[in-house]
Design an enzyme around this catalytic site. Sequence first.
Site, PDB file in Angstrom:
ATOM      1  N   LYS A  11       0.852  -1.191   0.000  1.00 19.95           N
ATOM      2  CA  LYS A  11       0.000   0.000   0.000  1.00 19.95           C
ATOM      3  C   LYS A  11       0.886   1.238   0.000  1.00 19.95           C
ATOM      4  O   LYS A  11       1.487   1.596   1.009  1.00 19.95           O
ATOM      5  CB  LYS A  11      -0.941   0.058   1.207  1.00 19.95           C
ATOM      6  CG  LYS A  11      -2.099   1.024   0.882  1.00 19.95           C
ATOM      7  CD  LYS A  11      -2.662   1.818   2.029  1.00 19.95           C
ATOM      8  CE  LYS A  11      -1.866   2.948   2.566  1.00 19.95           C
ATOM      9  NZ  LYS A  11      -1.731   4.127   1.694  1.00 19.95           N
ATOM     10  N   GLU A  31      10.053   1.265  10.429  1.00 27.65           N
ATOM     11  CA  GLU A  31      11.140   2.210  10.105  1.00 27.65           C
ATOM     12  C   GLU A  31      10.535   3.606  10.176  1.00 27.65           C
ATOM     13  O   GLU A  31       9.727   3.978   9.328  1.00 27.65           O
ATOM     14  CB  GLU A  31      11.701   1.913   8.727  1.00 27.65           C
ATOM     15  CG  GLU A  31      12.333   0.534   8.709  1.00 27.65           C
ATOM     16  CD  GLU A  31      13.008   0.177   7.393  1.00 27.65           C
ATOM     17  OE1 GLU A  31      12.940   0.970   6.454  1.00 27.65           O
ATOM     18  OE2 GLU A  31      13.584  -0.907   7.338  1.00 27.65           O
ATOM     19  N   CYS A  80      14.266  10.745   6.007  1.00 27.01           N
ATOM     20  CA  CYS A  80      14.186  10.304   7.411  1.00 27.01           C
ATOM     21  C   CYS A  80      15.555  10.352   8.090  1.00 27.01           C
ATOM     22  O   CYS A  80      15.659  10.644   9.274  1.00 27.01           O
ATOM     23  CB  CYS A  80      13.627   8.897   7.476  1.00 27.01           C
ATOM     24  SG  CYS A  80      14.589   7.709   6.538  1.00 27.01           S
ATOM     25  N   GLU A  92      10.686  15.994  14.680  1.00 23.52           N
ATOM     26  CA  GLU A  92      11.023  15.898  13.256  1.00 23.52           C
ATOM     27  C   GLU A  92      10.169  16.886  12.450  1.00 23.52           C
ATOM     28  O   GLU A  92       8.949  16.870  12.542  1.00 23.52           O
ATOM     29  CB  GLU A  92      10.752  14.470  12.779  1.00 23.52           C
ATOM     30  CG  GLU A  92      11.134  14.225  11.345  1.00 23.52           C
ATOM     31  CD  GLU A  92      10.734  12.827  10.869  1.00 23.52           C
ATOM     32  OE1 GLU A  92       9.578  12.431  11.098  1.00 23.52           O
ATOM     33  OE2 GLU A  92      11.587  12.142  10.291  1.00 23.52           O
TER      34      GLU A  92
HETATM   35  P1  NAD Z   1       2.612   8.449   7.544  1.00 23.53           P
HETATM   36  O1  NAD Z   1       2.838   7.660   8.781  1.00 23.53           O
HETATM   37  O2  NAD Z   1       1.637   9.547   7.574  1.00 23.53           O
HETATM   38  O3  NAD Z   1       2.151   7.493   6.339  1.00 23.53           O
HETATM   39  C1  NAD Z   1       2.922   6.394   5.902  1.00 23.53           C
HETATM   40  C2  NAD Z   1       1.999   5.364   5.295  1.00 23.53           C
HETATM   41  O4  NAD Z   1       1.130   4.862   6.294  1.00 23.53           O
HETATM   42  C3  NAD Z   1       1.098   5.882   4.169  1.00 23.53           C
HETATM   43  O5  NAD Z   1       1.025   4.906   3.156  1.00 23.53           O
HETATM   44  C4  NAD Z   1      -0.245   6.034   4.858  1.00 23.53           C
HETATM   45  O6  NAD Z   1      -1.348   5.932   3.999  1.00 23.53           O
HETATM   46  C5  NAD Z   1      -0.199   4.850   5.798  1.00 23.53           C
HETATM   47  N1  NAD Z   1      -1.136   4.926   6.928  1.00 23.53           N
HETATM   48  C6  NAD Z   1      -1.611   6.024   7.562  1.00 23.53           C
HETATM   49  N2  NAD Z   1      -2.450   5.665   8.556  1.00 23.53           N
HETATM   50  C7  NAD Z   1      -2.491   4.317   8.572  1.00 23.53           C
HETATM   51  C8  NAD Z   1      -3.163   3.357   9.379  1.00 23.53           C
HETATM   52  N3  NAD Z   1      -3.963   3.711  10.380  1.00 23.53           N
HETATM   53  N4  NAD Z   1      -2.971   2.048   9.106  1.00 23.53           N
HETATM   54  C9  NAD Z   1      -2.157   1.660   8.110  1.00 23.53           C
HETATM   55  N5  NAD Z   1      -1.491   2.521   7.301  1.00 23.53           N
HETATM   56  C10 NAD Z   1      -1.658   3.841   7.537  1.00 23.53           C
HETATM   57  O7  NAD Z   1       4.062   8.952   7.103  1.00 23.53           O
HETATM   58  P2  NAD Z   1       4.433   9.916   5.871  1.00 23.53           P
HETATM   59  O8  NAD Z   1       4.063  11.296   6.233  1.00 23.53           O
HETATM   60  O9  NAD Z   1       3.908   9.319   4.610  1.00 23.53           O
HETATM   61  O10 NAD Z   1       6.009   9.752   5.833  1.00 23.53           O
HETATM   62  C11 NAD Z   1       6.880  10.550   6.532  1.00 23.53           C
HETATM   63  C12 NAD Z   1       7.436   9.824   7.725  1.00 23.53           C
HETATM   64  O11 NAD Z   1       8.105   8.624   7.304  1.00 23.53           O
HETATM   65  C13 NAD Z   1       8.488  10.631   8.451  1.00 23.53           C
HETATM   66  O12 NAD Z   1       8.309  10.506   9.839  1.00 23.53           O
HETATM   67  C14 NAD Z   1       9.788   9.961   8.019  1.00 23.53           C
HETATM   68  O13 NAD Z   1      10.870  10.136   8.905  1.00 23.53           O
HETATM   69  C15 NAD Z   1       9.373   8.544   7.926  1.00 23.53           C
HETATM   70  N6  NAD Z   1      10.320   7.789   7.096  1.00 23.53           N
HETATM   71  C16 NAD Z   1      11.133   6.861   7.701  1.00 23.53           C
HETATM   72  C17 NAD Z   1      12.062   6.158   6.949  1.00 23.53           C
HETATM   73  C18 NAD Z   1      12.962   5.127   7.583  1.00 23.53           C
HETATM   74  O14 NAD Z   1      13.501   4.309   6.845  1.00 23.53           O
HETATM   75  N7  NAD Z   1      13.165   5.136   8.889  1.00 23.53           N
HETATM   76  C19 NAD Z   1      12.159   6.401   5.574  1.00 23.53           C
HETATM   77  C20 NAD Z   1      11.326   7.361   5.001  1.00 23.53           C
HETATM   78  C21 NAD Z   1      10.401   8.040   5.767  1.00 23.53           C
END
Ligand code: NAD
Length: 487
Positions: free
Chosen positions: A181, A256, A289, A384
Site C-alpha cells: 500500500k 522504520e 528520514c 522531526e
Molecule cells: P505516515 O505515517 O503519515 O504514512 C505512511 C503510510 O502509512 C502511508 O502509506 C499512509 O497511507 C499509511 N497509513 C496512515 N495511517 C495508517 C493506518 N492507520 N494504518 C495503516 N497505514 C496507515 O508517514 P508519511 O508522512 O507518509 O512519511 C513521513 C514519515 O516517514 C516521516 O516521519 C519519516 O521520517 C518517515 N520515514 C522513515 C524512513 C525510515 O527508513 N526510517 C524512511 C522514510 C520516511
Amino acid sequence: MTEHTLTVAGVAVDTRHWIGGERVASTETFTDVSPIDGSVLGEISRGTATEAAAAVAAAKAAFPAWAATPRAERARILHAVADGVEKRLEELAIVETTDNGALLRSHRRGVMPRVAHNFRFFADWLLKLEHEDFETRGHTNHVSWDPAGPSVLITPWNAPLMLATWKVAPALAAGNTVILKPAEWTPLTASLLADIAAESGLPAGVLNVVQGYGSEIGDALTSHPDVRRISFTGSVPTARRIAASAAANLTPLSLELGGKSPLLVFADADLDLAVDLAVEQYDNAGQVCLAATRFLVEESVAEEFTRRFVKKAGQLTQGDPRDEATDIGPNIHPRQLEKIDGFVQRALAAGACAVIGGHRKDAQYYAPTLLTDVAQDSEIVQEEVFGPVLTLQSFTDEDEAVRLANDTRFGLAATLATGDPERAERVTARLVAGTVWTNCFFVRDLQAPFGGSRHSGVGREGGTWSFDFYCDVKNTVTAPTGWRNHG
Ligand code: NAD
C-alpha cells in the site's frame, strides 16, 4: 488504455488496484496532485476494507505455490523484474518526479538504478542464504528460512518506489506474497511496478497493490488474521496505530520511523567536508528520514562553520525538479508546507534566529532554513520537521556533544565530522543510532543492517536481517546415525 488510465508526462499509468493479477476499480476515488505546480494528475481508486480483504485473499491463495517455487526460479523472476525496471527507468523517473517532486536527475541516476538493484541484490542473496550447521553432542542443528506468508508493506511518499522495493524485493525473495500500500500522495510508481511484475512472469496474486487513505484501508490490512508480516515505513503516530492493530494477531512487525539525527562537527574536522555534509541535508527538500537536521558544532569552529555553510547553501538552486540545475525541489503538499512553517514560526517566536530562510518561498517551496539560538528541550530541536529546516547548537567538549546528540526520543542515524579516528571510535560507541557515518553520509551497503533505535523504529532489515524478518527461521536437529536416546 481505459477510462482508468492516466497519462503522466507521456507515460500511461493505471489508476486501479492490482489484485490477484487483475485491475480492480473502486467506486470512490481520491485526487492525486503534483507538488511541482499543484496541478491535478488524476483520480485514483480509493480502497477500503473490501479491497483489503480481496488483496489478502489473493495473497493467501498465491502463497503455497510461490513459497514452494525453487529459490533459483524465484531469483530468476526477480532479476526479470529488475530488467523491467531498467527498461522503463526513464518512465519511472519522470512519473516519480511528477508525483513526489524529488529531483529528476537523482531519480534517473541514483534512485531508479537502486530500485533495480534492490531486486537483483535480494535475488542473489537468496541464493547464498545459509548458516553453518551447529553441532551438539553429535547432533546437527540446521538453520533454514521458511516463507512466513502474506506480507503487508506500507510505505511513505518521500521516496516511494525506492522504499517500497526495499521491502517488496526481500519479501518476494523470501517466498512471501505481498500486499503493497503506497502513500496516498504518491501512488503512481507502485502501479507501474505491478505492470512490470506481471510482464516479468510473477504469478498472479504474488504481488498485489492497493491504494487509498491509511485511515480507510490501513486497519483492515494490518488487523487481518491471514497476514503474517507487516513492514511499515512512516511516522511514529501511524506506527503506534499499526502496532495496536497488529497486536490482536501478534503479527510480527518491522517499523522504520522518523528521526532527528545529529551532525557532530569537531574542531579537528576538515571543515569544508563538514560543510559539504551539512548542506547535503537539504536534499529532497529536507524530506529524508535519515537527515542530520541538528548540527552540533564545537564552539571554537562554530562561527567559521556557519560562515562557510551560509556561503555554500546560498549557491543552491531551488526550483523545478525536472531541471538539471535544480538542487532543491518543492515540498510534497500544501499541508506539509503548513506544518513546516508552523514549526519554524513557533521556534522564531520562542527566540530562535534564522541565519538563512525562516519562511515559505511560495505555495510549493520552503526557503532552506538554518536556525540558531535554539534550546535543547525546544520543539524545533526535539521534533522531526521533515522539511528544509536545520538547527545549529554548539558544544564545548566530547561529553557535551554526545549528551546533546543522544538527547531526543529518536535514534535513527548520526553523522560525525572529525579528523581523529580514535575520537570517531569513542563517540560512535556512545551514540544511540541505527547507522553512524564518519566523514560521509548516506552511503550504505544492502548487506548491512538498517533500522532505528528508540522511537525511530523496531527491528533491522538488509541482507540476512531481511530474511530473518520475512521468514519463520527454523532449526532442524538431526541425530547421528544409530543414536538412541537413553534419557
Ligand atoms: P505516515 O505515517 O503519515 O504514512 C505512511 C503510510 O502509512 C502511508 O502509506 C499512509 O497511507 C499509511 N497509513 C496512515 N495511517 C495508517 C493506518 N492507520 N494504518 C495503516 N497505514 C496507515 O508517514 P508519511 O508522512 O507518509 O512519511 C513521513 C514519515 O516517514 C516521516 O516521519 C519519516 O521520517 C518517515 N520515514 C522513515 C524512513 C525510515 O527508513 N526510517 C524512511 C522514510 C520516511
